[in-house]
Design a protein around this motif. Structure first.
Motif, short mmCIF file in Angstrom:
data_model
loop_
_atom_site.label_atom_id
_atom_site.label_comp_id
_atom_site.label_asym_id
_atom_site.label_seq_id
_atom_site.Cartn_x
_atom_site.Cartn_y
_atom_site.Cartn_z
N ALA A 169 17.94 -39.10 2.96
CA ALA A 169 19.22 -38.60 2.47
C ALA A 169 19.65 -37.37 3.27
O ALA A 169 20.82 -37.21 3.61
N PHE A 172 20.81 -38.55 6.78
CA PHE A 172 22.12 -39.19 6.76
C PHE A 172 23.22 -38.19 6.43
O PHE A 172 24.35 -38.33 6.89
N ARG A 173 22.92 -37.18 5.62
CA ARG A 173 23.94 -36.21 5.22
C ARG A 173 24.46 -35.43 6.43
O ARG A 173 25.62 -35.02 6.47
N ARG A 180 27.24 -41.14 5.53
CA ARG A 180 27.02 -40.31 4.35
C ARG A 180 26.87 -41.14 3.08
O ARG A 180 26.20 -40.72 2.15
N GLY A 183 23.45 -41.77 2.86
CA GLY A 183 22.76 -40.60 2.31
C GLY A 183 22.81 -40.56 0.80
O GLY A 183 21.82 -40.23 0.14
N SER A 186 20.45 -43.18 -0.56
CA SER A 186 19.07 -42.72 -0.40
C SER A 186 18.72 -41.67 -1.43
O SER A 186 17.63 -41.68 -2.01
#
Length: 373
Positions: A169, A172-173, A180, A183, A186
């Motif tokens: 997460a 991806f953030r 996102r 994210g 996740s």
């Protein structure tokens, strides 16, 4: 784009082999001919028909037999239950044959090298369970009781998966907006698995030595957790949801291009790590959806073996192991010390499947170029 990540997906420009688009599935006007979402209409029809049949049997069970749809008890093989078994097996075969066939591009961490060893590992665990069961049903029960190895393994796998999903997460953030959503998904899985892990050990109640509060007096096992307020319902939802995500979705994902958010779906190696969960059944065998999970798993593996898919050999071993183990448990399950002993092993397989899923997603995040440690 920085890092070579396109805004619309997970494909790196400098390495298209990581998460390629399935261009063969596109028609001249961009209409997907094979492996598309439209191709799943047959599968949805089979699923809808299965649900309708389940509702019909459930109404008969409740109105005529006085049984709840999720009624637990010893496996029944009278004429009526044999009819249900045949219908369940037939519907399961329909569902499996309705899944679009496809071979997606390899996804990082989810390559064929994972599938074979995981299938063999699951087979080894199943045969070990069968051996211990024949040697001593009391020993099989002992290691599955509270604060024993099976419960702590389930806790460790779920907590480990939660931590890995949390790390994904964060990766991806920091990536492009197109990642996102990955994210957020996740992060959601990280939170859910953290709660599942803590529920597994009653939020460390016995470790810390906390007395069960009076507000938990309705808890079936008098423990500091939530799921035992309605054990049967929660168990069924957890088992069915886990099978759909970890066992069935990987084969559905094989018909989708391994690009964009579809690349985040669990792949076949995840399923091979935990399909054995469906063979850990005795007191829940009469529940149609639970029984169908077993048949779907058997037919999924059978189709893969018949089509000579990668890792067909290990999948055949897993298929034979699952059928043999389930047959043993159905035939001799009355000797179990606790009727639900096998569900503890089922939960261990599920937790391990989530860990494999998390590790694969972590590899995907790295290959997509998402920044992070």
């Amino acid at each position: 784009a920085p890092g070579g990540v396109r805004r619309w997906g997970l494909i790196r420009r400098r390495d298209h082999a990581i998460l390629p688009r399935n261009r063969q599935s596109m028609g001249r006007r961009g209409t997907v001919v094979h492996g598309s979402y439209r191709a799943y209409s047959h599968f949805m029809l089979a699923l809808a028909a299965s649900f309708a049949v389940f509702v019909a049997f459930s109404l008969y069970d409740m109105k005529v037999l006085g049984l709840a749809p999720h009624q637990e008890g010893p496996p029944a093989f009278d004429g009526y239950h044999l009819l249900r078994l045949l219908v369940s097996a037939g519907l399961s075969l329909w569902i499996v044959l309705a899944i679009p066939r496809g071979r997606p591009g390899p996804a990082p961490g989810m390559t064929a090298s994972w599938g074979g060893p995981l299938a063999l590992l699951s087979s080894l665990v199943l045969w070990s369970m069968v051996g211990v069961f024949f040697l001593s049903p009391a020993l099989l029960s002992l290691v599955a009781q509270e604060d024993r190895i099976v419960e702590w393994l389930s806790f460790a796998f779920c907590m480990g998966a939660s931590l890995v999903f949390a790390a994904c997460a964060l990766r991806f953030r920091r990536a492009w907006p197109g990642l996102r959503l990955a994210g957020l998904l996740s992060a959601a899985l990280a939170v859910v698995l953290f709660v599942i892990a803590m529920e597994e050990v009653s939020w460390m109640q016995r470790v810390i030595g906390i007395e069960t509060p009076d507000t938990f007096s309705a808890n079936i096992q008098n423990e500091f957790n939530l799921h035992n307020f309605s054990t049967n319902e929660v168990e069924n939802l957890y088992y069915l949801g886990s099978f759909a995500l970890l066992g069935l979705l990987p084969f559905l994902a094989a018909g989708l291009p391994a690009a964009g958010l579809a690349a985040l779906l669990p792949r076949r190696a995840v399923a091979l790590s935990c399909l054995a969960m469906t063979a850990c059944c005795w007191e829940m065998w009469n529940i149609i959806p639970i029984q169908m999970c077993f048949w779907i798993s058997v037919f999924l593996l059978g189709v893969q073996v018949a089509s000579r898919a990668p890792d067909a050999g290990p999948m055949l071993v897993l298929l034979v192991s699952m059928v043999a183990a389930q047959a043993v448990f159905l035939r001799y399950g009355a000797q179990l010390v606790r009727p639900w002993d096998l569900t503890e092993y089922r939960e261990m397989f599920i937790a391990f499947g989530f860990l494999v899923f998390a590790m694969g997603l972590r590899a995907t995040a790295r290959a997509a170029g998402a920044p992070g440690g």
